[in-house]
Design an enzyme around this catalytic site. Sequence first.
Site, PDB file in Angstrom:
ATOM      1  N   ARG A 102       0.840  -1.192   0.000  1.00  0.00           N
ATOM      2  CA  ARG A 102       0.000   0.000   0.000  1.00  0.00           C
ATOM      3  C   ARG A 102       0.885   1.256   0.000  1.00  0.00           C
ATOM      4  O   ARG A 102       1.970   1.255   0.594  1.00  0.00           O
ATOM      5  CB  ARG A 102      -0.842  -0.044   1.276  1.00  0.00           C
ATOM      6  CG  ARG A 102      -1.796   1.109   1.498  1.00  0.00           C
ATOM      7  CD  ARG A 102      -3.017   1.000   0.667  1.00  0.00           C
ATOM      8  NE  ARG A 102      -4.120   1.792   1.166  1.00  0.00           N
ATOM      9  CZ  ARG A 102      -5.148   2.162   0.410  1.00  0.00           C
ATOM     10  NH1 ARG A 102      -5.208   1.812  -0.866  1.00  0.00           N
ATOM     11  NH2 ARG A 102      -6.138   2.849   0.912  1.00  0.00           N
ATOM     12  N   THR A 119      -8.879   1.238  -8.897  1.00  0.00           N
ATOM     13  CA  THR A 119      -8.509  -0.082  -8.407  1.00  0.00           C
ATOM     14  C   THR A 119      -8.772  -1.169  -9.455  1.00  0.00           C
ATOM     15  O   THR A 119      -9.673  -1.023 -10.274  1.00  0.00           O
ATOM     16  CB  THR A 119      -9.359  -0.352  -7.137  1.00  0.00           C
ATOM     17  OG1 THR A 119      -9.190   0.757  -6.264  1.00  0.00           O
ATOM     18  CG2 THR A 119      -9.020  -1.631  -6.453  1.00  0.00           C
ATOM     19  N   THR A 157      -4.244  -0.415  -6.926  1.00  0.00           N
ATOM     20  CA  THR A 157      -5.029   0.795  -7.145  1.00  0.00           C
ATOM     21  C   THR A 157      -4.167   2.039  -7.226  1.00  0.00           C
ATOM     22  O   THR A 157      -3.061   2.075  -6.667  1.00  0.00           O
ATOM     23  CB  THR A 157      -6.049   0.982  -5.991  1.00  0.00           C
ATOM     24  OG1 THR A 157      -6.911   2.061  -6.288  1.00  0.00           O
ATOM     25  CG2 THR A 157      -5.357   1.244  -4.661  1.00  0.00           C
ATOM     26  N   SER A 208      -7.856   0.924   3.656  1.00  0.00           N
ATOM     27  CA  SER A 208      -8.329   0.508   2.336  1.00  0.00           C
ATOM     28  C   SER A 208      -9.532  -0.416   2.476  1.00  0.00           C
ATOM     29  O   SER A 208      -9.787  -0.973   3.549  1.00  0.00           O
ATOM     30  CB  SER A 208      -7.196  -0.240   1.630  1.00  0.00           C
ATOM     31  OG  SER A 208      -7.655  -0.866   0.451  1.00  0.00           O
ATOM     32  N   GLY A 221     -13.724  -1.032  -6.823  1.00  0.00           N
ATOM     33  CA  GLY A 221     -15.036  -0.466  -6.494  1.00  0.00           C
ATOM     34  C   GLY A 221     -15.079   0.333  -5.205  1.00  0.00           C
ATOM     35  O   GLY A 221     -16.162   0.519  -4.648  1.00  0.00           O
ATOM     36  N   GLY A 222     -13.915   0.783  -4.693  1.00  0.00           N
ATOM     37  CA  GLY A 222     -13.922   1.618  -3.491  1.00  0.00           C
ATOM     38  C   GLY A 222     -14.638   0.920  -2.357  1.00  0.00           C
ATOM     39  O   GLY A 222     -14.377  -0.248  -2.046  1.00  0.00           O
TER      40      GLY A 222
END
Length: 598
Positions: free
Chosen positions: A112, A387, A405, A458, A480-481
């Site tokens: 990340r 993403t 992402t 996340s 898709g958040g």
Amino acid sequence: MLSSPMRTSRQYLALPLFGLLLLLVFPLHGAQAQVGAVPDPVRAGEGMVVSAERHATAAGQQMLAAGGNAVDAAVATGFALAVTHPMAGNLGGGGFMVLRLPDGETLTIDHREEAPSGATEDLYLDAGGAIDTDRRRLGHLAAGVPGTVAGLLYAHERFGRLSRAEVITPALNLAQDGFSISAREADRLNRYRSDFLNFPGSARYFTKEEPWAAGDTLVQEDLAQVLRRIRAEGRDGFYRGETAALIVEEMERGGGLISHNDLQAYAPVERAPVTTRYRGHRIISMGPPSSGGLALGQLFAAVEPFDVAALGFGGSATVHLMAEAMRRTYADRARYPADPDFVDIPMAGLMAPAYVRERMQTFDPERITPSDSVQAGVPPGWESTETTHYGAVDREGMAVSLTTTINALYGNKVAVDGAGFFLNNEMADFTAKPGEPDMFGLIGSEANAIAPGKRPLSSMTPTIVEDPEGKLLLLIGSPGGSTIITTVFQVILNLIDHGMELSEAIAAPRVHHQWQPEALRYERLGLAPDVREALQAKGWSLSGGTTRWGRAQGIMVVCDATDVLADDAGMRAAELAREGCVYEGVADPRSEGTAAGL
Ligand code: GLY
């Protein structure tokens, strides 16, 4: 052929009328297939790759064909996505990888993005203390220190079989020689043209006089140079030298914070996965700083006491139950998870079935529990204090499930001038101000406040599922958040409880609830009018019905498949019996993704 045959229960392979009906109502149109259309699965015995873009899938397949393993395939796919899927594939972002090795050992690699060392808690607040939404979303200040290159190379060095040159060359060739863009990519590039024109690199690489059209060739020479440096020097080809200098110069041009020190200090972190059980299956997913695995654990614990199969797919009782489980899960998500290197998270308490069931005590099958009356719980052991997903499996059963992402489509919209790749706007996933929604409408707490070197919370949920015998069954994930978690949840529920095939489980319409806002979202063609009426009678306000979300990509082990089309069923069963277990790859018909096998 799979070395150790893995048996799936016939439960997954039952023939739901639903799929047949959808096939009749929405005939397939290849890449243009609509929600509800059931994509044709790809089946193969020696390995499988699935991703959101066909050239990237082909790059992974090429690695399997060259004798590479699933990690080689995933890494080649990841680098290729950075070239052919610029809206989400990336060198300038980050991600999470969940691995299951052939002996069943599991681990995750957290790569990340991190807050730069110059970041402060009030970075996105204006003088009056209000959130400056543009500053955290668009442009240089929105970018976190990228982790993708470090993460992919770490996985490759630890588990790959082919050379670094072999896994990077397909991406390099696609950047250097160009590739033909899809209709959807052309539409997206045209839609974001005005954003790109604000930044010299983005304008140069991703706009042209005429609008983009399907079939145009996108050549990315500067990106090819970056890939050449990574191929030659490994992580130093990105985090030091020429590429690092280009990133830092870009930051200086636009007032961003990423420094040479930030780049050099970046390191991926190997973490234990978060696992949970659901009806005998083991669900292996990503832990903090992703909320995905934790939320999946809570969702499955909340619905397990109910006979979801009997309630049926798409009925108001099932949607009501799922949405109430989601509401309580997202209330906890807003409070507890964050970067575990910075805050204590009461993981065991939050995942304990007894805690989740106690949270569901207020569940009323007839009425909603309004979100205002649902706050984060107090788990045992707690002292107050765009993403894209892809996956690969190989003949030995090594499995890699990876979500990556740059956050929004094309990240912060800044392509590094001279380097040709977009930077992320992942800093927007931090809580800019506790209690106020982020770009996905998610509420956050102080736990997810910005701090130097911290990784933002996340929702990415790369997941692997084992069957009740402990054998590899499924790789699944989605972009898709905030909807990522509920997408993965519903695909797995569709398989285990509703007896769908993977293609049906992925294509089936989805719902989403995230505690705040109060409304229950549903996809286009997602809820029949009588189901909507029944939900409204329980007190639900509904929203959506016009769009679709998520692009789930899955690979499943199938050992005794039957087919939805009766004429074909006998032939398919005989074929599989002859060949043993196969991998079945399915790309979501909501995307231009593909699966390819060996
Ligand atoms: N950027 C979306 C997520 O990580 O959840």
